[in-house]
Design an enzyme around this catalytic site. Sequence first.
Site, PDB file in Angstrom:
ATOM      1  N   ASN A  64      -9.974   0.360  -0.261  1.00  0.00           N
ATOM      2  CA  ASN A  64      -8.513   0.389  -0.229  1.00  0.00           C
ATOM      3  C   ASN A  64      -7.997  -0.232  -1.532  1.00  0.00           C
ATOM      4  O   ASN A  64      -8.098  -1.440  -1.721  1.00  0.00           O
ATOM      5  CB  ASN A  64      -8.016  -0.392   0.995  1.00  0.00           C
ATOM      6  CG  ASN A  64      -6.499  -0.392   1.123  1.00  0.00           C
ATOM      7  OD1 ASN A  64      -5.783  -0.001   0.205  1.00  0.00           O
ATOM      8  ND2 ASN A  64      -6.008  -0.838   2.263  1.00  0.00           N
ATOM      9  N   CYS A  98       0.817  -1.222   0.000  1.00  0.00           N
ATOM     10  CA  CYS A  98       0.000   0.000   0.000  1.00  0.00           C
ATOM     11  C   CYS A  98       0.850   1.270   0.000  1.00  0.00           C
ATOM     12  O   CYS A  98       0.362   2.340  -0.351  1.00  0.00           O
ATOM     13  CB  CYS A  98      -0.958   0.013   1.184  1.00  0.00           C
ATOM     14  SG  CYS A  98      -2.193  -1.287   1.089  1.00  0.00           S
ATOM     15  N   HIS A 100      -3.092   7.699   1.919  1.00  0.00           N
ATOM     16  CA  HIS A 100      -3.521   6.370   1.478  1.00  0.00           C
ATOM     17  C   HIS A 100      -4.926   6.121   2.024  1.00  0.00           C
ATOM     18  O   HIS A 100      -5.208   6.398   3.188  1.00  0.00           O
ATOM     19  CB  HIS A 100      -2.548   5.316   2.004  1.00  0.00           C
ATOM     20  CG  HIS A 100      -3.002   3.913   1.771  1.00  0.00           C
ATOM     21  ND1 HIS A 100      -3.497   3.498   0.554  1.00  0.00           N
ATOM     22  CD2 HIS A 100      -3.053   2.828   2.587  1.00  0.00           C
ATOM     23  CE1 HIS A 100      -3.823   2.214   0.644  1.00  0.00           C
ATOM     24  NE2 HIS A 100      -3.567   1.782   1.867  1.00  0.00           N
TER      25      HIS A 100
HETATM   26  N1  ACO Z   1     -18.213  -7.236   9.622  1.00  0.00           N
HETATM   27  C1  ACO Z   1     -18.567  -7.449  10.894  1.00  0.00           C
HETATM   28  N2  ACO Z   1     -17.676  -7.710  11.870  1.00  0.00           N
HETATM   29  C2  ACO Z   1     -16.365  -7.751  11.518  1.00  0.00           C
HETATM   30  C3  ACO Z   1     -15.940  -7.549  10.202  1.00  0.00           C
HETATM   31  C4  ACO Z   1     -16.928  -7.279   9.223  1.00  0.00           C
HETATM   32  N3  ACO Z   1     -16.624  -7.061   7.941  1.00  0.00           N
HETATM   33  N4  ACO Z   1     -14.597  -7.638  10.171  1.00  0.00           N
HETATM   34  C5  ACO Z   1     -14.194  -7.891  11.414  1.00  0.00           C
HETATM   35  N5  ACO Z   1     -15.268  -7.986  12.249  1.00  0.00           N
HETATM   36  C6  ACO Z   1     -15.282  -8.275  13.672  1.00  0.00           C
HETATM   37  C7  ACO Z   1     -14.102  -9.070  14.137  1.00  0.00           C
HETATM   38  O1  ACO Z   1     -14.267 -10.445  13.839  1.00  0.00           O
HETATM   39  C8  ACO Z   1     -14.114  -8.806  15.600  1.00  0.00           C
HETATM   40  O2  ACO Z   1     -15.071  -9.636  16.193  1.00  0.00           O
HETATM   41  P1  ACO Z   1     -14.773 -10.347  17.607  1.00  0.00           P
HETATM   42  O3  ACO Z   1     -14.615  -9.213  18.578  1.00  0.00           O
HETATM   43  O4  ACO Z   1     -16.001 -11.161  17.796  1.00  0.00           O
HETATM   44  O5  ACO Z   1     -13.527 -11.144  17.385  1.00  0.00           O
HETATM   45  C9  ACO Z   1     -14.617  -7.371  15.687  1.00  0.00           C
HETATM   46  O6  ACO Z   1     -15.220  -7.076  14.419  1.00  0.00           O
HETATM   47  C10 ACO Z   1     -13.518  -6.352  15.961  1.00  0.00           C
HETATM   48  O7  ACO Z   1     -12.417  -6.637  15.109  1.00  0.00           O
HETATM   49  P2  ACO Z   1     -11.181  -5.679  14.981  1.00  0.00           P
HETATM   50  O8  ACO Z   1     -10.230  -6.215  13.961  1.00  0.00           O
HETATM   51  O9  ACO Z   1     -10.628  -5.369  16.337  1.00  0.00           O
HETATM   52  O10 ACO Z   1     -11.944  -4.391  14.409  1.00  0.00           O
HETATM   53  P3  ACO Z   1     -11.366  -2.981  14.094  1.00  0.00           P
HETATM   54  O11 ACO Z   1     -12.173  -1.940  14.711  1.00  0.00           O
HETATM   55  O12 ACO Z   1      -9.881  -2.931  14.297  1.00  0.00           O
HETATM   56  O13 ACO Z   1     -11.647  -2.839  12.530  1.00  0.00           O
HETATM   57  C11 ACO Z   1     -10.411  -3.056  10.469  1.00  0.00           C
HETATM   58  C12 ACO Z   1     -11.113  -3.769  11.626  1.00  0.00           C
HETATM   59  C13 ACO Z   1     -11.426  -2.255   9.704  1.00  0.00           C
HETATM   60  C14 ACO Z   1      -9.759  -4.090   9.575  1.00  0.00           C
HETATM   61  C15 ACO Z   1      -9.329  -2.099  11.026  1.00  0.00           C
HETATM   62  O14 ACO Z   1      -8.554  -2.786  11.965  1.00  0.00           O
HETATM   63  C16 ACO Z   1      -8.417  -1.546   9.992  1.00  0.00           C
HETATM   64  O15 ACO Z   1      -8.798  -0.748   9.167  1.00  0.00           O
HETATM   65  N6  ACO Z   1      -7.108  -1.883  10.066  1.00  0.00           N
HETATM   66  C17 ACO Z   1      -6.097  -1.297   9.223  1.00  0.00           C
HETATM   67  C18 ACO Z   1      -6.146  -1.811   7.838  1.00  0.00           C
HETATM   68  C19 ACO Z   1      -5.162  -0.986   7.033  1.00  0.00           C
HETATM   69  O16 ACO Z   1      -5.015   0.194   7.179  1.00  0.00           O
HETATM   70  N7  ACO Z   1      -4.431  -1.577   6.154  1.00  0.00           N
HETATM   71  C20 ACO Z   1      -3.493  -0.731   5.419  1.00  0.00           C
HETATM   72  C21 ACO Z   1      -2.543  -1.424   4.770  1.00  0.00           C
HETATM   73  S1  ACO Z   1      -3.291  -2.584   3.721  1.00  0.00           S
HETATM   74  C22 ACO Z   1      -2.013  -3.201   2.747  1.00  0.00           C
HETATM   75  O17 ACO Z   1      -0.871  -2.854   2.847  1.00  0.00           O
HETATM   76  C23 ACO Z   1      -2.327  -4.283   1.796  1.00  0.00           C
END
Ligand code: ACO
Length: 324
Positions: free
Chosen positions: A281, A114, A251
């Site tokens: 993304n 990314c 990004h």
């Molecule tokens: N729908 C519903 N629930 C979901 C989903 C979904 N699509 N995805 C995850 N959950 C659940 C999880 O299973 C978890 O459930 P649990 O508590 O029962 O285990 C709960 O939501 C919380 O999960 P977290 O991962 O802690 O949620 P978070 O608030 O962190 O959001 C997200 C997840 C959106 C992925 C976030 O962490 C994020 O954006 N991370 C950064 C991603 C990023 O910036 N990547 C950049 C680089 S990408 C690259 O280089 C290829």
Amino acid sequence: MIRRSVIRSTGHYLPERVVENSHFEQTLDTTDAWIRDRTGIERRHFAAEGERTSDLAIKAARAALDRAGLAANDIDAIVVATSTPDLTFPSVATMVQAGLGMTRGFAFDVQAVCAGFVFALANADGLIRSEQANRVLVIGAETFSRIMDWTDRGTCVLFGDGAGAVIIEVAEGEGTSDDRGVLATDLNSDGTLRDILYVDGGVGTTGTAGCLRMQGNLVFRHAVEKLAQTAHRVLDKAGLAPADVDWLVPHQANLRIITATANKMHLPMDKVVLTVADHGNTSAASIPLALSVADTAGRFQRGDVIVTEAIGGGLTWGSVVLRW
Ligand code: ACO
């Protein structure tokens, strides 16, 4: 006088197929509301069957050439940032070169996931500064839909396909922060963090392309900390302060990460270019896509200070500050 790399034009291409969040409600335990609230994403584009990263890249490149009124042979070099190439080799960049009918110069890919476009732009700037090229086509192009695990709700709702391109060319500068063009770059990586964001396949392991795996909450924490750090550092290198910034073009991974970074830079959100709602993304394509969308809308004025920043698998992260 010193050599600076000034943006001459931008262009982008998005595949025709648009997929709304509600699409995932049919197959996964997720909702439109969860995806919007946690990421800011509302929809994304997916490439058609048989539509490849090079196809998207060529269309974005043509748009940038047309907007500049340039022919392919006016370009000295092509740098493509991608982690989803058509083939293991040759590079997507050489496919773009052939697709455009460019019969001179050189072309190669950069892989920093990314953060790829930031790395590509910094390297293209280096080519211009070191007199290896006077005009470089820099592209970010991805088809992340090809490396999704469609049963993993934590990743497959986040990504989209697309391509963005910029043409940078040499201009004379005084060597001060009043110059137009790229003013400073800041590149970083930490390979010890590979396990929080990676693809579980490849030529040397499974012999398949593999699927993206991510510990989202850990990546989130690193993103918020490291993006603000690199943005401040690149401004320091250029002799500028956050108050000098006209536009942040981040990004586009997650609206909450973007908002946190803008807050740490004390930037109001009306100075931030946002495309995450409509594109999701798109990895290395997200920044050139956002630059081109904002440019097309006439949002940038000559002389504006623009900061771009990104973080991706590796981990890799970095930023570029430039004057439009
Ligand atoms: N729908 C519903 N629930 C979901 C989903 C979904 N699509 N995805 C995850 N959950 C659940 C999880 O299973 C978890 O459930 P649990 O508590 O029962 O285990 C709960 O939501 C919380 O999960 P977290 O991962 O802690 O949620 P978070 O608030 O962190 O959001 C997200 C997840 C959106 C992925 C976030 O962490 C994020 O954006 N991370 C950064 C991603 C990023 O910036 N990547 C950049 C680089 S990408 C690259 O280089 C290829």
